[in-house]
Design a protein around this motif. Structure first.
Motif, mmCIF file in Angstrom:
data_model
loop_
_atom_site.group_PDB
_atom_site.id
_atom_site.type_symbol
_atom_site.label_atom_id
_atom_site.label_comp_id
_atom_site.label_asym_id
_atom_site.label_seq_id
_atom_site.Cartn_x
_atom_site.Cartn_y
_atom_site.Cartn_z
ATOM 1 N N THR A 116 15.697 76.130 41.296
ATOM 2 C CA THR A 116 15.725 74.764 40.578
ATOM 3 C C THR A 116 16.115 74.754 39.251
ATOM 4 O O THR A 116 15.795 75.249 38.397
ATOM 5 C CB THR A 116 14.394 74.086 40.826
ATOM 6 O OG1 THR A 116 13.851 73.940 42.217
ATOM 7 C CG2 THR A 116 14.685 72.681 40.390
ATOM 8 N N THR A 124 18.022 72.010 43.822
ATOM 9 C CA THR A 124 17.382 73.157 44.219
ATOM 10 C C THR A 124 18.622 74.050 45.084
ATOM 11 O O THR A 124 19.031 73.449 46.023
ATOM 12 C CB THR A 124 16.230 73.141 44.958
ATOM 13 O OG1 THR A 124 15.288 72.442 44.182
ATOM 14 C CG2 THR A 124 15.508 74.315 45.509
ATOM 15 N N ARG A 134 18.542 72.193 36.117
ATOM 16 C CA ARG A 134 18.711 71.003 35.751
ATOM 17 C C ARG A 134 20.135 70.616 35.966
ATOM 18 O O ARG A 134 20.903 71.529 35.931
ATOM 19 C CB ARG A 134 18.262 70.789 34.328
ATOM 20 C CG ARG A 134 16.883 71.059 34.027
ATOM 21 C CD ARG A 134 16.274 70.895 32.762
ATOM 22 N NE ARG A 134 14.793 71.270 32.494
ATOM 23 C CZ ARG A 134 14.584 72.459 32.183
ATOM 24 N NH1 ARG A 134 15.431 73.481 31.749
ATOM 25 N NH2 ARG A 134 13.288 72.709 32.184
ATOM 26 N N GLU A 143 14.581 64.260 31.861
ATOM 27 C CA GLU A 143 14.315 63.391 33.128
ATOM 28 C C GLU A 143 14.021 61.950 32.654
ATOM 29 O O GLU A 143 14.491 60.975 33.324
ATOM 30 C CB GLU A 143 13.793 63.911 34.047
ATOM 31 C CG GLU A 143 13.906 63.264 35.474
ATOM 32 C CD GLU A 143 13.006 64.030 36.701
ATOM 33 O OE1 GLU A 143 14.092 64.725 37.251
ATOM 34 O OE2 GLU A 143 11.867 64.359 36.571
ATOM 35 N N THR A 169 12.210 63.027 45.217
ATOM 36 C CA THR A 169 12.551 64.312 45.432
ATOM 37 C C THR A 169 12.982 63.913 47.007
ATOM 38 O O THR A 169 12.309 63.485 47.845
ATOM 39 C CB THR A 169 11.225 65.323 45.394
ATOM 40 O OG1 THR A 169 11.184 65.073 43.955
ATOM 41 C CG2 THR A 169 11.733 66.664 45.710
ATOM 42 N N VAL A 194 11.944 58.351 40.080
ATOM 43 C CA VAL A 194 12.527 59.818 40.334
ATOM 44 C C VAL A 194 12.102 60.033 41.703
ATOM 45 O O VAL A 194 10.744 60.127 42.070
ATOM 46 C CB VAL A 194 12.179 60.695 39.277
ATOM 47 C CG1 VAL A 194 12.549 62.165 39.621
ATOM 48 C CG2 VAL A 194 12.608 60.210 37.927
ATOM 49 N N ARG A 218 14.071 60.149 53.425
ATOM 50 C CA ARG A 218 14.182 61.216 52.288
ATOM 51 C C ARG A 218 15.278 62.250 52.562
ATOM 52 O O ARG A 218 15.994 62.626 51.912
ATOM 53 C CB ARG A 218 12.893 61.998 51.849
ATOM 54 C CG ARG A 218 11.671 61.016 51.254
ATOM 55 C CD ARG A 218 11.991 60.697 49.981
ATOM 56 N NE ARG A 218 11.448 59.736 49.217
ATOM 57 C CZ ARG A 218 10.244 60.402 48.272
ATOM 58 N NH1 ARG A 218 10.177 61.648 47.981
ATOM 59 N NH2 ARG A 218 9.256 59.331 47.820
ATOM 60 N N THR A 248 19.168 64.758 38.441
ATOM 61 C CA THR A 248 18.398 65.399 37.403
ATOM 62 C C THR A 248 18.235 66.762 37.673
ATOM 63 O O THR A 248 18.195 67.616 36.812
ATOM 64 C CB THR A 248 17.193 64.580 36.833
ATOM 65 O OG1 THR A 248 16.132 64.520 37.944
ATOM 66 C CG2 THR A 248 17.687 63.051 36.383
ATOM 67 N N ARG A 253 16.531 66.195 42.928
ATOM 68 C CA ARG A 253 15.861 65.142 42.237
ATOM 69 C C ARG A 253 16.742 64.022 41.679
ATOM 70 O O ARG A 253 17.782 64.485 41.200
ATOM 71 C CB ARG A 253 14.913 65.633 41.066
ATOM 72 C CG ARG A 253 13.730 66.256 41.542
ATOM 73 C CD ARG A 253 12.414 66.378 40.519
ATOM 74 N NE ARG A 253 13.086 66.660 39.292
ATOM 75 C CZ ARG A 253 12.897 67.644 38.804
ATOM 76 N NH1 ARG A 253 12.967 68.762 39.292
ATOM 77 N NH2 ARG A 253 13.279 67.926 37.314
#
Length: 480
Positions: free
Chosen positions: A91, A191, A93, A32, A159, A157, A170, A188, A149
């Motif tokens: 979660t 979830t 990648r 990341e 979230t 970065v 958000r 990146t 993310r």
């Protein structure tokens, strides 16, 4: 980190060979932090940024003349948060391929509740373009995402997720990041809401097309996951109906296979699956399409053959093995989401056009279903949905067939799949989606349009130019 510049960066082409582009730079970040560094550097250099996965989108969603980010090294599971009911938040990648994700989840006794029928994509690419499966009680893959993310233009970065307060910055970032064509940053990690691993009983049967169209709702609800293939010029449909087994049912089935007769039955099932999936659905089907390319006049007869080539069968397997199929015959595709109530009329209109035009189309029309959801850019947003997908072999011209199908599908209040060929613009699509809200989020996160490209600006609107609902919802041009 491997980085190339314009002097030695080869042209990129998608799987369907409908889009090619030559990026100025290409990077393959290992984590990341490297993604963030590359994005920030590109933004400073005035380059646009697009992440690329498997290239399975038929649209130009991943094309760029700026920086191409290949995320295949960002793969694997980061965290598993279990609940008492057996479900879990997992979660993963962003570059994780779906065919790897199946096995990673299975190792934890988990699965995604629904999948599309191709699993070559990355998880980020699949959710960002609105990939879906079938089943009137189940939403698309983006509806199974509860957190993201995302890397912004300055390399930060962020979230965001479903637990953020409604209306907050958000929460709105999450809405566009989970299904938004990568227009607010580079994903990146995502979830996912997962369920205990389950098995499906699959029933594959030829039906008369009229039997399906007589009561589409009855067919759609005849199994947990129902779909069909209809070969143009025929009156037959290959139906696929999959029902979820309880843990006890799956255990009983496993016990039934433990004896000699059971093992022999299982071997026959596996051999039959190999013949159907590898020989008939890929090897022989490739030959059929090559013949149709060389001699279009034979297509009607070839379709009658294809409609009968896969006989009825029933089998039981883990969910991902039933949901996903190997598709090695290369094609182009357009798919629209329409109200379920419009299916019968749409299929009949497609049939009439095909018969009148004598267009050679050796690929089937696919019909699937989905539950309504509340994802901002979901094609199933706020309505009971049926998906109608038309295909054409990669060596044959698709334009006349797709243009005709699009006119019919748009007139039925259809919404195009974000990753499949269509000609709609933000002006057209504003009647279906909250594009002004999407534009506001994009302007706040990416005011310079670092994550835009021509396709994104066409369907979501150029930065700073919110779309207004079109005065006509049935306008259609040529497929791109």
């Amino acid at each position: 980190m491997p980085v190339t510049d314009a002097r030695d960066t080869p042209a990129w082409e998608n799987w369907g060979r409908t889009v090619a582009s030559t990026p100025a730079r290409r990077a393959r970040p290992r984590d990341e932090a490297e993604v963030a560094a590359e994005v920030a550097r590109a933004a400073q250099d005035g380059l646009r940024v697009r992440a690329v996965g498997s290239g399975h989108s038929f649209t130009a969603a991943a094309a760029t003349d700026g920086l191409h980010l290949e995320l295949d090294l960002l793969a694997g599971v980061e965290a598993v948060e279990r609940r008492h009911d057996g479900t879990a938040r997992v979660t993963v990648r962003a570059g994780t391929r779906l065919y790897h994700l199946h096995h990673l989840l299975a190792a934890h006794g988990l699965a995604l509740t629904n999948l599309g029928d191709i699993d070559r994509q990355t998880i980020a690419g699949a959710i960002s373009t609105g990939t879906h499966g079938t089943g009137v009680r189940f939403g698309g893959m983006a509806s199974q995402v509860s957190g993201v993310r995302v890397v912004t233009p300055d390399g930060e970065v962020l979230t965001a997720g479903a637990d953020d307060p409604p209306g907050s910055a958000r929460r709105e970032l999450f809405e566009v990041a989970r299904l938004g064509l990568g227009s607010v940053g580079v994903l990146t990690a995502v979830t996912l809401e997962t369920v205990p691993a389950f098995w499906l009983r699959a029933r594959d049967e030829p039906w008369a097309l009229a039997r399906v169209l007589e009561d589409v709702d009855a067919f759609a609800t005849s199994a947990d996951h129902a779909e069909l293939f209809w070969f143009p010029g025929t009156h037959r449909a290959l139906t696929f109906r999959n029902d979820r087994l309880s843990a006890d049912e799956a255990a009983r089935w496993g016990t039934d296979q433990s004896g000699l007769k059971g093992r022999l039955r299982l071997l026959r099932q596996e051999a039959r699956g190999l013949v159907d999936d590898e020989l008939l659905s890929n090897g022989l089907f490739e030959l059929v399409n090559r013949v149709a390319t060389a001699a279009p006049g034979l297509t009607a007869g070839l379709n009658r053959f294809s409609a009968r080539a896969l006989p009825a069968r029933e089998h039981v397997a883990p969910s991902h093995e039933v949901f996903s199929h190997k598709r090695r015959v290369r094609f182009r595709e357009m798919e629209y989401a329409i109200p379920r109530a419009a299916v019968r009329d749409v299929v009949r209109e497609l049939d009439v056009w095909l018969r009148r035009s004598s267009e050679a189309v050796p690929f089937p029309v696919e019909l699937r279903f989905a539950a309504p959801d509340d994802v901002w850019l979901s094609t199933a947003r706020d309505r009971e949905t049926a998906y109608v997908a038309v295909h054409q072999y990669v060596r044959m011209s698709h334009r006349r067939w797709f243009d005709a199908a699009e006119r019919i599908l748009v007139a039925a209040d259809g919404r195009p799949h974000w990753g499949k060929l269509h000609s709609r613009t933000a002006e057209d699509l504003a009647a279906h989606y909250p594009l002004q809200d999407v534009a506001r989020v994009r302007a706040a996160v990416d005011p310079g349009g670092v994550f835009a490209n021509g396709y994104v600006d066409t369907v979501l609107g150029a930065p700073g130019a919110p779309s207004r609902p079109s005065s006509s919802r049935s306008r259609s041009g040529s497929s791109t």
